[in-house]
Design an enzyme around this catalytic site. Structure first.
Site, PDB file in Angstrom:
ATOM      1  N   LYS A  72       1.404  -4.965  -8.521  1.00 23.82           N
ATOM      2  CA  LYS A  72       0.032  -5.466  -8.287  1.00 23.82           C
ATOM      3  C   LYS A  72      -0.711  -5.575  -9.613  1.00 23.82           C
ATOM      4  O   LYS A  72      -1.772  -4.969  -9.829  1.00 23.82           O
ATOM      5  CB  LYS A  72      -0.729  -4.619  -7.287  1.00 23.82           C
ATOM      6  CG  LYS A  72      -0.110  -4.696  -5.907  1.00 23.82           C
ATOM      7  CD  LYS A  72      -1.044  -4.315  -4.801  1.00 23.82           C
ATOM      8  CE  LYS A  72      -0.329  -4.381  -3.469  1.00 23.82           C
ATOM      9  NZ  LYS A  72       0.774  -3.388  -3.327  1.00 23.82           N
ATOM     10  N   ASP A  92      -4.548  -7.528 -15.009  1.00 19.90           N
ATOM     11  CA  ASP A  92      -4.906  -7.264 -16.409  1.00 19.90           C
ATOM     12  C   ASP A  92      -5.092  -8.608 -17.123  1.00 19.90           C
ATOM     13  O   ASP A  92      -4.999  -9.682 -16.498  1.00 19.90           O
ATOM     14  CB  ASP A  92      -3.767  -6.441 -17.058  1.00 19.90           C
ATOM     15  CG  ASP A  92      -4.288  -5.475 -18.117  1.00 19.90           C
ATOM     16  OD1 ASP A  92      -5.209  -5.878 -18.879  1.00 19.90           O
ATOM     17  OD2 ASP A  92      -3.796  -4.353 -18.186  1.00 19.90           O
ATOM     18  N   GLY A 149      -3.974 -11.704 -19.498  1.00 21.23           N
ATOM     19  CA  GLY A 149      -2.695 -12.426 -19.489  1.00 21.23           C
ATOM     20  C   GLY A 149      -1.675 -11.852 -20.449  1.00 21.23           C
ATOM     21  O   GLY A 149      -0.486 -11.750 -20.122  1.00 21.23           O
ATOM     22  N   GLY A 158       4.141  -1.477  11.670  1.00 19.57           N
ATOM     23  CA  GLY A 158       4.677  -0.127  11.893  1.00 19.57           C
ATOM     24  C   GLY A 158       3.567   0.895  11.727  1.00 19.57           C
ATOM     25  O   GLY A 158       2.592   0.884  12.484  1.00 19.57           O
ATOM     26  N   GLY A 215       0.030  -0.249  11.899  1.00 14.99           N
ATOM     27  CA  GLY A 215      -0.485  -0.674  13.199  1.00 14.99           C
ATOM     28  C   GLY A 215      -0.001  -2.003  13.757  1.00 14.99           C
ATOM     29  O   GLY A 215      -0.009  -2.172  14.969  1.00 14.99           O
ATOM     30  N   PRO A 229       6.189  -5.685  14.817  1.00 15.44           N
ATOM     31  CA  PRO A 229       7.106  -6.669  14.232  1.00 15.44           C
ATOM     32  C   PRO A 229       6.921  -8.023  14.910  1.00 15.44           C
ATOM     33  O   PRO A 229       6.847  -8.105  16.139  1.00 15.44           O
ATOM     34  CB  PRO A 229       8.496  -6.098  14.548  1.00 15.44           C
ATOM     35  CG  PRO A 229       8.266  -4.629  14.705  1.00 15.44           C
ATOM     36  CD  PRO A 229       6.888  -4.489  15.288  1.00 15.44           C
ATOM     37  N   GLY A 259       7.917  -0.827   5.323  1.00 14.51           N
ATOM     38  CA  GLY A 259       8.397   0.332   4.580  1.00 14.51           C
ATOM     39  C   GLY A 259       8.778   1.479   5.484  1.00 14.51           C
ATOM     40  O   GLY A 259       9.905   1.577   5.968  1.00 14.51           O
ATOM     41  N   ARG A 260       7.793   2.371   5.750  1.00 15.84           N
ATOM     42  CA  ARG A 260       8.093   3.656   6.380  1.00 15.84           C
ATOM     43  C   ARG A 260       8.796   3.558   7.726  1.00 15.84           C
ATOM     44  O   ARG A 260       9.598   4.436   8.062  1.00 15.84           O
ATOM     45  CB  ARG A 260       6.799   4.473   6.512  1.00 15.84           C
ATOM     46  CG  ARG A 260       6.301   4.973   5.171  1.00 15.84           C
ATOM     47  CD  ARG A 260       4.860   5.422   5.236  1.00 15.84           C
ATOM     48  NE  ARG A 260       3.934   4.300   5.383  1.00 15.84           N
ATOM     49  CZ  ARG A 260       2.622   4.420   5.490  1.00 15.84           C
ATOM     50  NH1 ARG A 260       2.088   5.621   5.468  1.00 15.84           N
ATOM     51  NH2 ARG A 260       1.848   3.356   5.598  1.00 15.84           N
TER      52      ARG A 260
HETATM   53  P1  BMP Z   1       4.480   0.667   5.141  1.00 17.87           P
HETATM   54  O1  BMP Z   1       5.249  -0.328   6.025  1.00 17.87           O
HETATM   55  O2  BMP Z   1       5.217   1.941   4.946  1.00 17.87           O
HETATM   56  O3  BMP Z   1       3.056   0.829   5.546  1.00 17.87           O
HETATM   57  O4  BMP Z   1       4.469   0.036   3.636  1.00 17.87           O
HETATM   58  C1  BMP Z   1       3.780  -1.116   3.322  1.00 17.87           C
HETATM   59  C2  BMP Z   1       4.117  -1.558   1.932  1.00 17.87           C
HETATM   60  O5  BMP Z   1       3.399  -2.763   1.679  1.00 17.87           O
HETATM   61  C3  BMP Z   1       3.734  -0.585   0.823  1.00 17.87           C
HETATM   62  O6  BMP Z   1       4.721  -0.684  -0.189  1.00 17.87           O
HETATM   63  C4  BMP Z   1       2.412  -1.114   0.297  1.00 17.87           C
HETATM   64  O7  BMP Z   1       2.254  -0.903  -1.095  1.00 17.87           O
HETATM   65  C5  BMP Z   1       2.535  -2.611   0.560  1.00 17.87           C
HETATM   66  N1  BMP Z   1       1.265  -3.292   0.824  1.00 17.87           N
HETATM   67  C6  BMP Z   1       0.458  -2.944   1.883  1.00 17.87           C
HETATM   68  O8  BMP Z   1       0.753  -2.028   2.652  1.00 17.87           O
HETATM   69  N2  BMP Z   1      -0.692  -3.669   2.085  1.00 17.87           N
HETATM   70  C7  BMP Z   1      -1.089  -4.687   1.285  1.00 17.87           C
HETATM   71  O9  BMP Z   1      -2.111  -5.299   1.537  1.00 17.87           O
HETATM   72  C8  BMP Z   1      -0.263  -5.024   0.193  1.00 17.87           C
HETATM   73  C9  BMP Z   1       0.915  -4.323  -0.020  1.00 17.87           C
HETATM   74  O10 BMP Z   1       1.703  -4.645  -1.029  1.00 17.87           O
END
Ligand code: BMP
Length: 224
Positions: A63, A66, A68, A175, A178, A181, A195-196
């Site tokens: 993310k 900064d 360029g 997930g 909230g 899929p 992710g999780r």
């Molecule tokens: P999780 O499914 O465990 O909530 O992870 C979501 C992932 O997506 C994390 O790596 C987080 O940094 C990224 N992310 C997010 O959750 N919301 C955003 O708006 C942008 C993201 O990159």
């Protein structure tokens, strides 16, 4: 359609840090997103090694936000370390920042993905108020993709309407955060970043297969 966010800590059933997950998930996913949690936990050497375990998209989620010059230095390192794509914040603006970053990415063959809205509620405090400008910048810069939230499908629909079909939409928030899929795919996203729900599962492969099945069923019902 599924990108796995490889954020540690991983389920205790996993050995060999992220490499084992990448190895097992590789056949069923479109790519992997690696952020600072992974790099801090395992170091750059192990992060670089992930390339050996997958031919799928490897996204560096730093993310970036900064000037360029600095962002260009960082993406040079990312390209050296085997990444295909990089995520940067859209809000830093084009002049002196994103325009230079985009030129460097093009020269390196890296795909640039810009955050135009986020999945947490605080995104509405500042970022979402400038959604139109952020998306217009993404179009003007001809970026590869944008990040928009699965937790607010109306934003995805709006972004898709503005960008047309060419720019990819990557959507997190499914997930634990909230959304279900398929929610983002049905609203117009190309990829769901999860992710999780996968990495904390005792069997990430099974979890990914279940999620993919849910995505397929959902998409079948919403796209007809
Ligand atoms: P999780 O499914 O465990 O909530 O992870 C979501 C992932 O997506 C994390 O790596 C987080 O940094 C990224 N992310 C997010 O959750 N919301 C955003 O708006 C942008 C993201 O990159």
């Amino acid at each position: 359609m599924l990108i796995v966010a490889l954020d540690p800590p991983f389920s205790s059933s996993i050995e060999g840090v992220g490499e084992e997950i990448v190895n097992s998930l590789n056949p069923v996913v479109s790519g992997f997103k690696i952020g600072l949690p992974y790099i801090f936990e395992y170091g750059l050497e192990k992060t670089r090694r992930l390339r050996q375990y997958t031919d799928k998209e490897l996204i560096a989620d730093l993310k970036l936000a900064d000037i360029g010059h600095i962002m260009s230095m960082i993406v040079n390192k990312l390209a050296e370390n085997g990444f295909d794509s990089v995520i940067a914040h859209g809000f830093v603006g084009v002049k002196g920042a994103l325009s230079e970053l985009k030129s460097t990415c093009d020269r390196l063959g890296l795909k640039l993905i810009l955050v135009v809205s986020m999945s947490h509620p605080g995104s509405m405090e500042y970022i979402d108020r400038h959604l139109n400008e952020l998306v217009n910048n993404a179009i003007e810069l001809n970026v590869h993709g944008v990040v928009a939230p699965a937790t607010r499908p109306s934003i995805i629909r709006k972004v898709r309407e503005m960008i047309g079909e060419k720019i990819k939409i990557y959507s997190p928030g499914i997930g634990v955060q909230g959304a279900e899929p398929g929610d983002a795919l049905c609203a117009g996203a190309d990829y769901e970043i999860i992710g999780r729900a996968i990495t904390n599962s005792s069997n990430p492969y099974e979890a990914a297969i279940m999620i993919k099945n849910k995505q397929d069923n959902r998409v079948r019902s919403c796209r007809g």
